[in-house]
Design a protein around this motif. Sequence first.
Motif, PDB file in Angstrom:
ATOM      1  N   VAL A   5       0.889 -11.550  -9.386  1.00  0.00           N
ATOM      2  CA  VAL A   5       1.963 -12.287 -10.042  1.00  0.00           C
ATOM      3  C   VAL A   5       1.496 -12.816 -11.393  1.00  0.00           C
ATOM      4  O   VAL A   5       2.204 -12.724 -12.404  1.00  0.00           O
ATOM      5  N   VAL A   6       0.270 -13.354 -11.433  1.00  0.00           N
ATOM      6  CA  VAL A   6      -0.268 -13.882 -12.689  1.00  0.00           C
ATOM      7  C   VAL A   6      -0.426 -12.762 -13.714  1.00  0.00           C
ATOM      8  O   VAL A   6      -0.029 -12.899 -14.883  1.00  0.00           O
ATOM      9  N   THR A   7      -0.987 -11.633 -13.279  1.00  0.00           N
ATOM     10  CA  THR A   7      -1.187 -10.503 -14.187  1.00  0.00           C
ATOM     11  C   THR A   7       0.146  -9.956 -14.686  1.00  0.00           C
ATOM     12  O   THR A   7       0.331  -9.696 -15.882  1.00  0.00           O
ATOM     13  N   PHE A   8       1.098  -9.795 -13.769  1.00  0.00           N
ATOM     14  CA  PHE A   8       2.408  -9.254 -14.151  1.00  0.00           C
ATOM     15  C   PHE A   8       3.118 -10.187 -15.116  1.00  0.00           C
ATOM     16  O   PHE A   8       3.719  -9.745 -16.102  1.00  0.00           O
ATOM     17  N   ARG A   9       3.060 -11.491 -14.854  1.00  0.00           N
ATOM     18  CA  ARG A   9       3.719 -12.460 -15.731  1.00  0.00           C
ATOM     19  C   ARG A   9       3.097 -12.448 -17.120  1.00  0.00           C
ATOM     20  O   ARG A   9       3.795 -12.535 -18.135  1.00  0.00           O
ATOM     21  N   ARG A  10       1.779 -12.286 -17.207  1.00  0.00           N
ATOM     22  CA  ARG A  10       1.113 -12.255 -18.504  1.00  0.00           C
ATOM     23  C   ARG A  10       1.489 -11.001 -19.293  1.00  0.00           C
ATOM     24  O   ARG A  10       1.695 -11.064 -20.508  1.00  0.00           O
ATOM     25  N   ARG A  11       1.608  -9.885 -18.612  1.00  0.00           N
ATOM     26  CA  ARG A  11       1.896  -8.628 -19.296  1.00  0.00           C
ATOM     27  C   ARG A  11       3.385  -8.411 -19.534  1.00  0.00           C
ATOM     28  O   ARG A  11       3.761  -7.664 -20.449  1.00  0.00           O
ATOM     29  N   HIS A  12       4.231  -9.032 -18.709  1.00  0.00           N
ATOM     30  CA  HIS A  12       5.669  -8.802 -18.816  1.00  0.00           C
ATOM     31  C   HIS A  12       6.411 -10.144 -18.768  1.00  0.00           C
ATOM     32  O   HIS A  12       7.168 -10.411 -17.815  1.00  0.00           O
ATOM     33  N   PRO A  13       6.213 -10.991 -19.759  1.00  0.00           N
ATOM     34  CA  PRO A  13       6.828 -12.326 -19.720  1.00  0.00           C
ATOM     35  C   PRO A  13       8.347 -12.297 -19.781  1.00  0.00           C
ATOM     36  O   PRO A  13       8.997 -13.293 -19.436  1.00  0.00           O
ATOM     37  N   ALA A  46      10.283  -3.161 -11.346  1.00  0.00           N
ATOM     38  CA  ALA A  46       9.979  -3.264  -9.924  1.00  0.00           C
ATOM     39  C   ALA A  46       8.857  -2.304  -9.539  1.00  0.00           C
ATOM     40  O   ALA A  46       7.966  -2.649  -8.738  1.00  0.00           O
ATOM     41  N   LEU A  47       8.860  -1.106 -10.109  1.00  0.00           N
ATOM     42  CA  LEU A  47       7.790  -0.148  -9.845  1.00  0.00           C
ATOM     43  C   LEU A  47       6.455  -0.673 -10.358  1.00  0.00           C
ATOM     44  O   LEU A  47       5.422  -0.562  -9.682  1.00  0.00           O
ATOM     45  N   VAL A  48       6.476  -1.270 -11.531  1.00  0.00           N
ATOM     46  CA  VAL A  48       5.241  -1.810 -12.111  1.00  0.00           C
ATOM     47  C   VAL A  48       4.704  -2.950 -11.252  1.00  0.00           C
ATOM     48  O   VAL A  48       3.503  -3.031 -10.987  1.00  0.00           O
ATOM     49  N   PHE A  49       5.594  -3.842 -10.800  1.00  0.00           N
ATOM     50  CA  PHE A  49       5.143  -4.958  -9.969  1.00  0.00           C
ATOM     51  C   PHE A  49       4.577  -4.460  -8.640  1.00  0.00           C
ATOM     52  O   PHE A  49       3.528  -4.930  -8.187  1.00  0.00           O
ATOM     53  N   ALA A  50       5.247  -3.497  -8.017  1.00  0.00           N
ATOM     54  CA  ALA A  50       4.748  -2.944  -6.755  1.00  0.00           C
ATOM     55  C   ALA A  50       3.361  -2.337  -6.928  1.00  0.00           C
ATOM     56  O   ALA A  50       2.465  -2.535  -6.096  1.00  0.00           O
ATOM     57  N   ASP A  51       3.169  -1.594  -8.010  1.00  0.00           N
ATOM     58  CA  ASP A  51       1.866  -0.990  -8.270  1.00  0.00           C
ATOM     59  C   ASP A  51       0.804  -2.045  -8.563  1.00  0.00           C
ATOM     60  O   ASP A  51      -0.365  -1.900  -8.171  1.00  0.00           O
ATOM     61  N   GLU A  52       1.177  -3.113  -9.258  1.00  0.00           N
ATOM     62  CA  GLU A  52       0.216  -4.161  -9.582  1.00  0.00           C
ATOM     63  C   GLU A  52      -0.253  -4.885  -8.329  1.00  0.00           C
ATOM     64  O   GLU A  52      -1.436  -5.186  -8.173  1.00  0.00           O
ATOM     65  N   VAL A  53       0.668  -5.155  -7.405  1.00  0.00           N
ATOM     66  CA  VAL A  53       0.286  -5.781  -6.140  1.00  0.00           C
ATOM     67  C   VAL A  53      -0.637  -4.852  -5.346  1.00  0.00           C
ATOM     68  O   VAL A  53      -1.661  -5.280  -4.797  1.00  0.00           O
ATOM     69  N   ALA A  54      -0.277  -3.572  -5.287  1.00  0.00           N
ATOM     70  CA  ALA A  54      -1.111  -2.615  -4.561  1.00  0.00           C
ATOM     71  C   ALA A  54      -2.502  -2.511  -5.189  1.00  0.00           C
ATOM     72  O   ALA A  54      -3.517  -2.469  -4.488  1.00  0.00           O
ATOM     73  N   ARG A  55      -2.555  -2.476  -6.521  1.00  0.00           N
ATOM     74  CA  ARG A  55      -3.842  -2.392  -7.198  1.00  0.00           C
ATOM     75  C   ARG A  55      -4.691  -3.618  -6.915  1.00  0.00           C
ATOM     76  O   ARG A  55      -5.893  -3.509  -6.618  1.00  0.00           O
ATOM     77  N   SER A  56      -4.081  -4.799  -6.976  1.00  0.00           N
ATOM     78  CA  SER A  56      -4.816  -6.036  -6.735  1.00  0.00           C
ATOM     79  C   SER A  56      -5.347  -6.090  -5.308  1.00  0.00           C
ATOM     80  O   SER A  56      -6.516  -6.424  -5.079  1.00  0.00           O
ATOM     81  N   CYS A  57      -4.509  -5.754  -4.331  1.00  0.00           N
ATOM     82  CA  CYS A  57      -4.938  -5.783  -2.925  1.00  0.00           C
ATOM     83  C   CYS A  57      -6.048  -4.774  -2.663  1.00  0.00           C
ATOM     84  O   CYS A  57      -7.041  -5.074  -1.988  1.00  0.00           O
ATOM     85  N   THR A  58      -5.880  -3.560  -3.200  1.00  0.00           N
ATOM     86  CA  THR A  58      -6.878  -2.525  -2.979  1.00  0.00           C
ATOM     87  C   THR A  58      -8.209  -2.899  -3.609  1.00  0.00           C
ATOM     88  O   THR A  58      -9.282  -2.679  -3.031  1.00  0.00           O
ATOM     89  N   ALA A  59      -8.166  -3.494  -4.802  1.00  0.00           N
ATOM     90  CA  ALA A  59      -9.402  -3.903  -5.470  1.00  0.00           C
ATOM     91  C   ALA A  59     -10.121  -4.985  -4.677  1.00  0.00           C
ATOM     92  O   ALA A  59     -11.349  -4.959  -4.537  1.00  0.00           O
ATOM     93  N   ARG A  60      -9.380  -5.931  -4.133  1.00  0.00           N
ATOM     94  CA  ARG A  60     -10.008  -6.997  -3.351  1.00  0.00           C
ATOM     95  C   ARG A  60     -10.581  -6.465  -2.054  1.00  0.00           C
ATOM     96  O   ARG A  60     -11.614  -6.936  -1.578  1.00  0.00           O
ATOM     97  N   ALA A  61      -9.897  -5.461  -1.468  1.00  0.00           N
ATOM     98  CA  ALA A  61     -10.377  -4.899  -0.207  1.00  0.00           C
ATOM     99  C   ALA A  61     -11.597  -4.009  -0.395  1.00  0.00           C
ATOM    100  O   ALA A  61     -12.474  -3.952   0.467  1.00  0.00           O
ATOM    101  N   ALA A  62     -11.665  -3.293  -1.541  1.00  0.00           N
ATOM    102  CA  ALA A  62     -12.725  -2.311  -1.750  1.00  0.00           C
ATOM    103  C   ALA A  62     -13.885  -2.844  -2.569  1.00  0.00           C
ATOM    104  O   ALA A  62     -14.889  -2.158  -2.734  1.00  0.00           O
TER     105      ALA A  62
END
Length: 331
Positions: free
Chosen positions: A110-118, A283-299
Amino acid sequence: MTLDDLRVFVAVCRAGSLSAVARDLGCTQSAVSQHVRRLEKQTGTSLLERHARGVVPTEAGRILQAAAADGIAGLDGALRRLDELVRGGGGTVRVTTGATTVRHFMSEAVVTFRRRHPEVSLEFQTENSSRSCFDALAADDLDLAWITIGGPVRGIEQRPVMELPWVLAVGADDPLAARTRIEPADLAAIRHIRLPENSASRAHLDAALAESGIRVRSDTSVADWDTALLLAELGLGHAVVPALPGWRVPGTDGPLRLVPIPALPPLAVGWAVRRWSALAPPALVFADEVARSCTARAAGPRSASGARPPSSPHPPSDGSAAPGPCPGRHS
């Protein structure tokens, strides 16, 4: 027949009640009935069966409901995108999810998306189960739902993002706190703090325990994972919960310990939408950003939760077909 007729009919089928829909729409039950009668006259067949506790669609009604729901969903998405195009705004991303999901899975995104897409608005609608999220997706003008991945749901496309292993949460002074792992058979002796009755995570856990022939005793239930952890920390029982991103597993500090249960099948979580190809770009960008963030934290090299991306690769956000769901069960 009109679009309003179809919207009202779909709402009645979902609610199972003419009066409930009338209350939601702020009109009379007679007005709702008129919409249904107009459709029945147009189609030449009965669409609803009346029962003591409400109404249910006939076979013909179910056919019309399914087609109308799909069509309305696509039309609503198109109208939103047209409105954003005419107004020239950045658009809105509407998400439905559980009460604590944003904090556990989406805070960094959410923080990353808000910064990039205010210029893009984010709206969150809280639901209490994956099934409620599916219903909200189908009934409301929503883009995305964060859910526990399960079996196929008509009119819904699911996309797994990560798998969450299970842990046993116990107080630091509990005899089980010193263990490095818990076997499923050990759970037969715990004082179980049950997860929400209508939640997909509880259904998944109950199925895994039943398959192992394990019965657990419980005198406490909670509405969410965070409350289960708090009660375990207070010594009121033991909580079997998914290890969320950022949790330290095994937990070694403070009054709570989180002990892995590696033999239980992990819980798959991710996105659900009505149709990926119909989503607006934000919406596609936000979905991908959440997936990227979760995957990075998991891996990541210091990931302690043990969560991992699903075995199938994360599909592109270009509207191509999503892969089949990971193992799991939804409510």
